[in-house]
Design an enzyme around this catalytic site. Structure first.
Site, mmCIF file in Angstrom:
data_model
loop_
_atom_site.group_PDB
_atom_site.id
_atom_site.type_symbol
_atom_site.label_atom_id
_atom_site.label_comp_id
_atom_site.label_asym_id
_atom_site.label_seq_id
_atom_site.Cartn_x
_atom_site.Cartn_y
_atom_site.Cartn_z
ATOM 1 N N GLU A 278 -11.505 0.189 -3.295
ATOM 2 C CA GLU A 278 -10.646 0.711 -2.232
ATOM 3 C C GLU A 278 -9.439 1.401 -2.858
ATOM 4 O OE1 GLU A 278 -9.350 -2.681 0.025
ATOM 5 O OE2 GLU A 278 -8.187 -3.518 -1.625
ATOM 6 N N ASP B 63 0.817 -1.223 0.000
ATOM 7 C CA ASP B 63 0.000 0.000 0.000
ATOM 8 C C ASP B 63 0.848 1.269 0.000
ATOM 9 O OD1 ASP B 63 -2.125 -1.861 0.460
ATOM 10 O OD2 ASP B 63 -1.762 -1.720 2.609
#
Length: 375
Positions: free
Chosen positions: A275, A65
């Site tokens: 997301e 991420d």
């Protein structure tokens, strides 16, 4: 994940994604190392027989991420810190049990990458319960701000903020989460006029679907709203106050529409928001980029304002090895770069490694497709 057999996975990548999903499940169930930090040696080839487009930026710990930024002419990367907690894979993402952040830095693309150590630990966040997920960072007023989602003591995700005088920390967390915040994946964007916005949200384990009526529903859907013919859940956006610690307004929907101006629908799994949102500005236009989640693409939509609506344009990253796709985009010394992750080092969905590759805007403003594998 446990429901991967139901997912829409492109044929070219399906064997790799499915194989690694179940390898991840088996590993989590059988793991004897609950605090694994040192990674395995990177494989030169992927299971599909191709080579990886890029190599991991760091191999001493697992990172994912990646939120990259340029501060003072240097690149800083704010990733999740994966480790093996021995938790079986499930759709809530319980296996992603991160508990601290390490910040990476590099002077140039392709140069040495430095792990600057622990910048924030979950034990130093007063309101936190568990699962310190994907962060982002910003600079304003002479200070650095680290934004992070974490579950509170009641297992509800909110977004917190921590402050430091240095881009690498250590960061001190505010005593409470940002009022009005919920769900996961904060991405902070400062516009050319100095205004700063946070984009956030994630369905399934990110709980966005449980806030559909404005209040948290603990018994709400575990995945999405499952209403194929209605507008899909979408990213949330809120302007921040000048002190960077609060929302200056109630979060609103960053609506993603098709080229006819109609919102993407729940059934549009190859296109709709899942997301991992990010915002960058290119030639005066606002590029909202995000993960489609269960179909494993990075997609983009373009708007005329930071709030949208954002017109869906297409995808720009083919599925990587592993289940999740989460990214950031920066400009550095006249070129644009995509930071992303895959599971090259471990072959396990919850133990990922950060990578970078060049991103190209075509003359018409579209983004050139990136394949994470090469022959």
């Amino acid at each position: 994940m446990l429901k991967l057999i139901k997912l829409k996975i492109p044929a070219a990548i399906a064997p790799t994604v499915i194989a690694f999903a179940f390898m991840g499940t088996a590993s989590a169930q059988n793991s004897a190392k609950s605090n694994q930090t040192k990674t395995e040696t990177a494989s030169p080839k992927a299971p599909n027989g191709k080579h990886y487009l890029s190599q991991p930026l760091i191999k001493s710990i697992y990172t994912a991420d990646p939120s990259a930024h340029v501060f003072n002419g240097k690149i800083y990367i704010y990733p999740s810190h994966d480790y093996d907690a021995g938790i079986p894979d499930n759709d809530n993402g319980d296996q992603y049990a991160m508990k601290d952040f390490h910040i990476l830095s590099m002077d140039k693309i392709g140069g040495k990458v430095t792990d600057n150590g622990v910048a924030l630990d979950i034990k130093n966040i007063p309101w936190a319960g568990k699962q310190l997920w994907a962060p982002d960072a910003a600079f304003k007023n002479g200070k650095y701000y680290l934004y992070f989602p974490v579950k509170d003591k009641h297992d509800v995700f909110h977004i917190g903020v921590a402050v430091s005088n240095k881009p690498t920390g250590p960061f001190k967390a505010e005593p409470k989460p940002i009022a009005g915040s919920f769900s996961i994946d904060p991405a902070v964007f400062t516009d050319t006029d100095g205004s700063t916005y946070m984009y956030f949200g994630g369905i399934w384990g990110g709980q966005l679907q449980r806030w559909k009526d404005g209040k948290y529903d603990a018994n709400g859907s575990k995945t999405d709203l499952q209403q194929d013919e209605k507008p899909a859940l979408t990213v949330k956006v809120a302007k921040l106050t000048n002190n960077m610690l609060e929302f200056s307004e109630k979060p609103r929907d960053g609506v993603i529409v098709d080229k006819n101006g109609k919102p993407l629908l729940g059934k549009d799994h190859d296109k709709r928001f899942f997301e991992g949102s990010w915002m960058h500005k290119y030639k005066g236009k606002y590029y909202l980029t995000y993960s489609t989640g269960d179909t494993h693409f990075l997609a983009y939509a373009i708007g005329k304002t930071p709030y949208g609506p954002f017109v869906y344009q297409g995808t720009f990253l083919e599925p990587v090895q592993g289940w999740t796709t989460h990214h950031s985009i920066i400009e550095f010394k006249g070129k644009w770069y995509l930071f992303y992750h895959d599971t090259q080092l471990s072959g396990k969905n919850h133990l990922r490694n950060v990578k970078v590759t060049e991103l190209i805007h075509n003359p018409d403003g579209s983004i050139k497709m990136i394949d994470p594998f090469v022959d």
